[in-house]
Motif scaffolding. Structure first.
Motif, PDB file in Angstrom:
ATOM      1  N   ASP A 241       0.831  -1.208   0.000  1.00 10.98           N
ATOM      2  CA  ASP A 241       0.000   0.000   0.000  1.00 10.98           C
ATOM      3  C   ASP A 241       0.867   1.260   0.000  1.00 10.98           C
ATOM      4  O   ASP A 241       0.595   2.224  -0.733  1.00 10.98           O
ATOM      5  CB  ASP A 241      -0.905   0.015   1.228  1.00 10.98           C
ATOM      6  CG  ASP A 241      -1.974  -1.073   1.196  1.00 10.98           C
ATOM      7  OD1 ASP A 241      -2.254  -1.611   0.109  1.00 10.98           O
ATOM      8  OD2 ASP A 241      -2.518  -1.388   2.276  1.00 10.98           O
ATOM      9  N   HIS A 244       2.607   1.859  -3.378  1.00  8.61           N
ATOM     10  CA  HIS A 244       1.648   2.403  -4.350  1.00  8.61           C
ATOM     11  C   HIS A 244       1.414   3.882  -4.100  1.00  8.61           C
ATOM     12  O   HIS A 244       1.384   4.693  -5.050  1.00  8.61           O
ATOM     13  CB  HIS A 244       0.339   1.620  -4.256  1.00  8.61           C
ATOM     14  CG  HIS A 244      -0.733   2.153  -5.141  1.00  8.61           C
ATOM     15  ND1 HIS A 244      -1.806   2.880  -4.664  1.00  8.61           N
ATOM     16  CD2 HIS A 244      -0.898   2.091  -6.488  1.00  8.61           C
ATOM     17  CE1 HIS A 244      -2.582   3.229  -5.676  1.00  8.61           C
ATOM     18  NE2 HIS A 244      -2.059   2.761  -6.793  1.00  8.61           N
ATOM     19  N   ALA A 275      -2.373 -10.715  -4.871  1.00  5.69           N
ATOM     20  CA  ALA A 275      -3.714 -10.161  -5.041  1.00  5.69           C
ATOM     21  C   ALA A 275      -3.749  -8.681  -4.662  1.00  5.69           C
ATOM     22  O   ALA A 275      -4.389  -7.867  -5.343  1.00  5.69           O
ATOM     23  CB  ALA A 275      -4.712 -10.943  -4.189  1.00  5.69           C
ATOM     24  N   ARG A 276      -3.067  -8.314  -3.563  1.00  2.00           N
ATOM     25  CA  ARG A 276      -3.028  -6.904  -3.167  1.00  2.00           C
ATOM     26  C   ARG A 276      -2.341  -6.067  -4.251  1.00  2.00           C
ATOM     27  O   ARG A 276      -2.809  -4.956  -4.584  1.00  2.00           O
ATOM     28  CB  ARG A 276      -2.302  -6.739  -1.834  1.00  2.00           C
ATOM     29  CG  ARG A 276      -2.184  -5.294  -1.337  1.00  2.00           C
ATOM     30  CD  ARG A 276      -3.541  -4.671  -0.998  1.00  2.00           C
ATOM     31  NE  ARG A 276      -4.184  -5.391   0.070  1.00  2.00           N
ATOM     32  CZ  ARG A 276      -3.971  -5.172   1.375  1.00  2.00           C
ATOM     33  NH1 ARG A 276      -3.121  -4.226   1.767  1.00  2.00           N
ATOM     34  NH2 ARG A 276      -4.619  -5.875   2.281  1.00  2.00           N
ATOM     35  N   ALA A 278      -2.238  -6.683  -7.417  1.00  2.57           N
ATOM     36  CA  ALA A 278      -3.157  -6.569  -8.547  1.00  2.57           C
ATOM     37  C   ALA A 278      -4.233  -5.518  -8.277  1.00  2.57           C
ATOM     38  O   ALA A 278      -4.595  -4.729  -9.162  1.00  2.57           O
ATOM     39  CB  ALA A 278      -3.796  -7.930  -8.837  1.00  2.57           C
ATOM     40  N   GLU A 279      -4.760  -5.485  -7.048  1.00  2.00           N
ATOM     41  CA  GLU A 279      -5.758  -4.479  -6.686  1.00  2.00           C
ATOM     42  C   GLU A 279      -5.207  -3.065  -6.843  1.00  2.00           C
ATOM     43  O   GLU A 279      -5.924  -2.144  -7.237  1.00  2.00           O
ATOM     44  CB  GLU A 279      -6.203  -4.683  -5.240  1.00  2.00           C
ATOM     45  CG  GLU A 279      -7.021  -5.938  -4.986  1.00  2.00           C
ATOM     46  CD  GLU A 279      -7.235  -6.178  -3.503  1.00  2.00           C
ATOM     47  OE1 GLU A 279      -6.879  -5.278  -2.690  1.00  2.00           O
ATOM     48  OE2 GLU A 279      -7.736  -7.255  -3.147  1.00  2.00           O
ATOM     49  N   LEU A 280      -3.926  -2.922  -6.521  1.00  2.20           N
ATOM     50  CA  LEU A 280      -3.295  -1.607  -6.569  1.00  2.20           C
ATOM     51  C   LEU A 280      -2.771  -1.253  -7.955  1.00  2.20           C
ATOM     52  O   LEU A 280      -2.312  -0.127  -8.172  1.00  2.20           O
ATOM     53  CB  LEU A 280      -2.137  -1.567  -5.566  1.00  2.20           C
ATOM     54  CG  LEU A 280      -2.504  -1.735  -4.092  1.00  2.20           C
ATOM     55  CD1 LEU A 280      -1.249  -1.932  -3.249  1.00  2.20           C
ATOM     56  CD2 LEU A 280      -3.303  -0.540  -3.595  1.00  2.20           C
TER      57      LEU A 280
END
Length: 343
Positions: A241, A244, A275-276, A278-280
């Protein structure tokens, strides 16, 4: 000194759905891990049919080591024992004694110091010898190898390859988190503690330097303790996080603290962290662990040769060559004791 065998000593893992909770109870006994956390981790295993890859990977690594020993003309049978699941080390040591083994080297599947990474293997050795009783083989544990040229070189090659896939990615090294108190207690008291996190930092530095990587971060993963107890941070997900938010567009993750592709790697990194990312919208690549590379078997045999033939100790850092002890004795008084025993 002569040796009759090599004992491959590892953590263990479930090999079917019914094994999962009993295995996790073995792992966390006495640690105060909440039942809901056990259930959460058990669900991770069920995503893979209740099977951890660790036992299979250990057997494959043992086969590779047996071949390397034979190629170097070293006659040394290899036995396999675990701390938390079958084959349990107590049973394996009893079989070794029955086979006539009187003195054996022990390879613990951890490259680092610290209580969980090193001292707990001493306790495994001590417990297994007590269970076998009179006639138990003498056990000499091989040293820590986080700074061995073959370990560093294998990870560095994987890091270069991952960066070739993702141009301009940020490098992030990960290792298993431990409680802050456990890290402070790691190493002999006169060293001032934090041997575990300092060795992780040194291994990351060595791998980055060999791979030609400048900027990098060291973060942590796989925390399992009560939320009120401080653990080493930042966690890998929180760090993604932050990267990003800082404008990074891709990340290469290197699990420097792990030897094999067991569940904490394939779930925490390949599943949750991927997965995190990819979300970001972050590009994501993960460096393979060292244990599946042919050089890892060479590394183990080099450690064996230090004892059988007086081969030179191959190291890339100034850290002491620690962890090599006899019959479960610690490296030094007070070295890496469990926090609860240090008052």
């Amino acid at each position: 000194m002569s040796y009759d065998a090599l004992l491959w000593l590892s953590f263990g893992g479930p090999e079917g759905p019914d094994d999962v909770l009993p295995f996790l109870e073995n792992v966390t006994r006495g640690r105060g891990v909440p039942p809901e956390r056990l259930a959460e981790v058990a669900e991770h295993y069920q995503h893979f049919g209740g099977v951890s890859p660790i036992n299979r990977l250990n057997r494959e690594a043992i086969t590779a080591v047996e071949k390397e020993l034979a190629a170097q003309g070293i006659e040394l049978p290899v036995y396999f024992g675990n701390r938390n699941w079958h084959p349990m080390v107590e049973d394996t040591l009893a079989r070794m004694a029955a086979d006539g083994v009187r003195r054996a080297l022990v390879f613990p599947t951890s490259a680092y110091g610290g209580y969980s990474a090193c001292r707990q293997y001493d306790e495994d050795i001590e417990r297994a010898r007590a269970a076998v009783g009179e006639g138990a083989p003498e056990l000499v544990k091989l040293r820590q190898f986080f700074d061995h040229p073959l370990f560093v070189g294998t990870l560095a090659e994987g890091l270069r390859n991952a960066h070739a896939q993702l141009g301009g990615a940020r490098t992030v090294f990960t290792a298993h988190s431990v409680p802050e108190s456990a890290d402070r207690a790691s190493g002999p008291p006169e060293e001032g503690g934090r041997r575990y996190s300092r060795q992780i930092a040194e291994a990351a530095r060595l791998v980055a330097a060999e791979a030609g990587v400048g900027a990098y971060d060291v973060v942590w993963q796989s925390r399992s303790g009560p939320p009120q107890i401080p653990w080493l941070e930042p966690d890998i997900l929180d760090h993604l996080d932050a990267l990003h938010a800082q404008g990074e567009t891709a990340v290469v993750v290197c699990p420097v603290g792990f030897v094999s592709e067991h569940l904490e790697v394939v779930w925490d990194l390949d599943t949750e962290a991927a997965a995190r990312a990819a979300e970001l919208g972050l590009g994501f690549a993960r460096v393979p662990t060292a244990g599946g590379d042919p050089r890892f078997a060479e590394l183990v045999v080099e450690l064996v040769r230090e004892h059988l033939m007086g081969a030179p100790v191959a190291k890339l850092s100034d850290f002491p060559a620690a962890g090599c002890t006899v019959n479960g004795a610690p490296c030094a008084p007070g070295c890496c004791e469990p926090v609860k025993r240090r008052g």
